[in-house]
Design an enzyme around this catalytic site. Structure first.
Site, PDB file in Angstrom:
ATOM      1  N   GLY A 100     -36.567  27.709  99.556  1.00  0.00           N
ATOM      2  CA  GLY A 100     -37.288  28.253 100.403  1.00  0.00           C
ATOM      3  C   GLY A 100     -36.314  28.104 101.799  1.00  0.00           C
ATOM      4  O   GLY A 100     -36.092  28.898 102.713  1.00  0.00           O
ATOM      5  N   THR A 101     -35.863  26.844 102.075  1.00  0.00           N
ATOM      6  CA  THR A 101     -35.365  26.516 103.275  1.00  0.00           C
ATOM      7  C   THR A 101     -34.121  27.280 103.527  1.00  0.00           C
ATOM      8  O   THR A 101     -33.909  27.852 104.648  1.00  0.00           O
ATOM      9  CB  THR A 101     -35.008  24.836 103.319  1.00  0.00           C
ATOM     10  OG1 THR A 101     -36.297  24.274 103.559  1.00  0.00           O
ATOM     11  CG2 THR A 101     -34.308  24.329 104.271  1.00  0.00           C
TER      12      THR A 101
ATOM     13  N   CYS B  92     -42.444  18.002 104.725  1.00  0.00           N
ATOM     14  CA  CYS B  92     -41.081  17.871 105.184  1.00  0.00           C
ATOM     15  C   CYS B  92     -41.093  17.051 106.426  1.00  0.00           C
ATOM     16  O   CYS B  92     -39.934  16.657 106.993  1.00  0.00           O
ATOM     17  CB  CYS B  92     -40.432  19.253 105.323  1.00  0.00           C
ATOM     18  SG  CYS B  92     -40.389  20.156 103.908  1.00  0.00           S
TER      19      CYS B  92
ATOM     20  N   GLN C  23     -45.161  29.744 101.969  1.00  0.00           N
ATOM     21  CA  GLN C  23     -46.861  29.390 101.860  1.00  0.00           C
ATOM     22  C   GLN C  23     -47.687  30.351 101.266  1.00  0.00           C
ATOM     23  O   GLN C  23     -48.707  30.076 100.524  1.00  0.00           O
ATOM     24  CB  GLN C  23     -47.384  28.662 103.029  1.00  0.00           C
ATOM     25  CG  GLN C  23     -48.196  27.441 102.536  1.00  0.00           C
ATOM     26  CD  GLN C  23     -47.885  26.301 101.982  1.00  0.00           C
ATOM     27  OE1 GLN C  23     -47.073  25.606 102.467  1.00  0.00           O
ATOM     28  NE2 GLN C  23     -48.150  26.092 100.840  1.00  0.00           N
TER      29      GLN C  23
END
Length: 395
Positions: free
Chosen positions: A80-81, A339, A191
């Protein structure tokens, strides 16, 4: 560390989730089959078979995003990052290439660090940026965005559901506002993907990020939905995979497992949403009866929020102390984004919502998915009350 004598209840699913059996079985089948380790970009028979499998996964994942989504609009990423960074930097630069006046990027102040930490790269590339502030419930309002828009905006990015508070954003209204001024709209759905019903057509967005490990798929795999004709400039090069938008050999094993998890969840999204909303609200109901506990989003029954995330503050207590004491008793929760767990300061999300720093330092996030045992939520409440003091009689 041994957990042999302690029953562990994982209530930190917003950070990452265990693999679903469907994903495990998909990986096992891959490992035991002829495509194990085969590069889907090779020209030989096995390579072509792997490429066919890859495209089948692309089609399946596209279907979970909406009936109109084309497989070619799905770009597989390393998580996702990466998907977020690709969208933020790639769409902004693509929009500016099409129109040199498009030099501003608007990002919500409640975004994940995978968005906010890339702002310096936008500045280095010659863009200016502004943060869109939420209301006291953690929601970005369309009127706030409208007041900031002009014809210089290249891209607006607001997450679908906040990873700390669970507040669901009015994405369709926000995207429409951006489009009125000719800007493109990206949403970080990492999310919220397959935890809330969503359809690309209804949202009206140009790009969307998702990640495998938030839905019971593997860590290290994700995807970026990029609508056809959305301008996009790749940031890295070499190999030409994913139609030249994301170079590097695709991890077919992880992609297969991601697709398996998504395909399992997709038919049950509405049912799971209703069930988990009921459980989340019941947990809120019990917790906020304690005089020291408050919901970060305020009137949670009147605010759209992600089922499976319960976000609270505990007055006169420190998050870190509570997390460690709960951990010693077998309950795994967090203060916010995993994170940034090494950051001892208050959450930037809660501060942006106007929550005082001393209160924000006592935040807890309790998160779970459709696999939760409701009895464990009751035991968690009892444990937390024991730590902070039982509520007064009548609570």
């Amino acid at each position: 560390m041994s957990f042999a004598h302690t029953e562990i209840v994982n209530l930190d699913y917003a950070a990452s989730t265990p693999l679903r059996l469907s994903a495990i079985d998909a990986q096992r089948e891959y490992d035991n089959g002829p495509l194990a380790g085969v590069n889907p970009n090779s020209l030989h028979s096995l390579g072509r078979a792997a490429a066919q499998k890859l495209e089948g996964c692309r089609r399946s994942l596209a279907q979970t995003l909406g009936q109109s989504v084309r497989p070619s609009e799905v770009i597989f990423t390393g998580g996702g990052t990466e998907a977020n960074a690709m969208a933020l930097l790639g769409i902004a630069e693509g929009a500016r290439q099409s129109n040199k006046q498009r030099t501003r990027v608007l990002i919500s102040a409640i975004e994940h660090d995978s968005m906010l930490d890339n702002i310096p790269l936008l500045h280095a590339a010659g863009f200016t940026t502004d943060l869109i502030l939420p209301n006291s419930h953690g929601v970005i309002e369309a009127k706030t965005l409208a007041s900031m828009m002009d014809d210089s905006v290249a891209l607006v990015s607001v997450m679908l559901a906040n990873n700390e508070t669970g507040a669901v954003q009015p994405i369709a209204d926000l995207a429409a506002c951006a489009h009125e001024h000719g800007a493109y709209f990206h949403t970080d759905a990492i999310q919220g993907f397959l935890h809330v019903p969503l359809d690309i057509d209804s949202l009206g967005i140009d790009a969307l990020s998702l990640a495998g490990h938030k839905i019971g798929g593997p860590v290290g795999v994700g995807a970026l939905y990029l609508k056809t004709r959305t301008p996009f400039r790749p940031r890295i090069f070499g190999g030409g995979q994913e139609a030249g938008r994301r170079p590097g050999t695709q991890d077919l094993r992880q992609i297969i497992a991601l697709t398996a998890a998504a395909s399992e969840l997709y038919p049950n999204v509405a049912h799971d949403f209703a069930r988990l909303t009921e459980l989340s609200n019941a947990l809120y109901d019990r917790l906020v009866k304690h005089p020291l506990i408050r919901a970060t989003i305020g009137e949670y029954r009147k605010v759209d929020h992600l089922p499976g995330i319960v976000s609270i503050t505990v007055d006169n207590f420190d998050s870190e102390d509570l997390i460690l004491q709960l951990d010693a008793r077998g309950f795994e929760v967090s203060a916010g984004s995993a994170c940034t767990s090494g950051n001892q300061d208050a959450s930037h999300v809660l501060l942006a919502m106007g929550i005082p720093r001393n209160r924000a330092l006592g935040s807890l996030r309790i998160s779970f998915d459709d696999r939760i045992d409701p009895a464990s939520l009751d035991r968690f409440c009892s444990c937390l009350f024991e730590l902070i003091g039982e509520p007064h009689a009548g609570c």
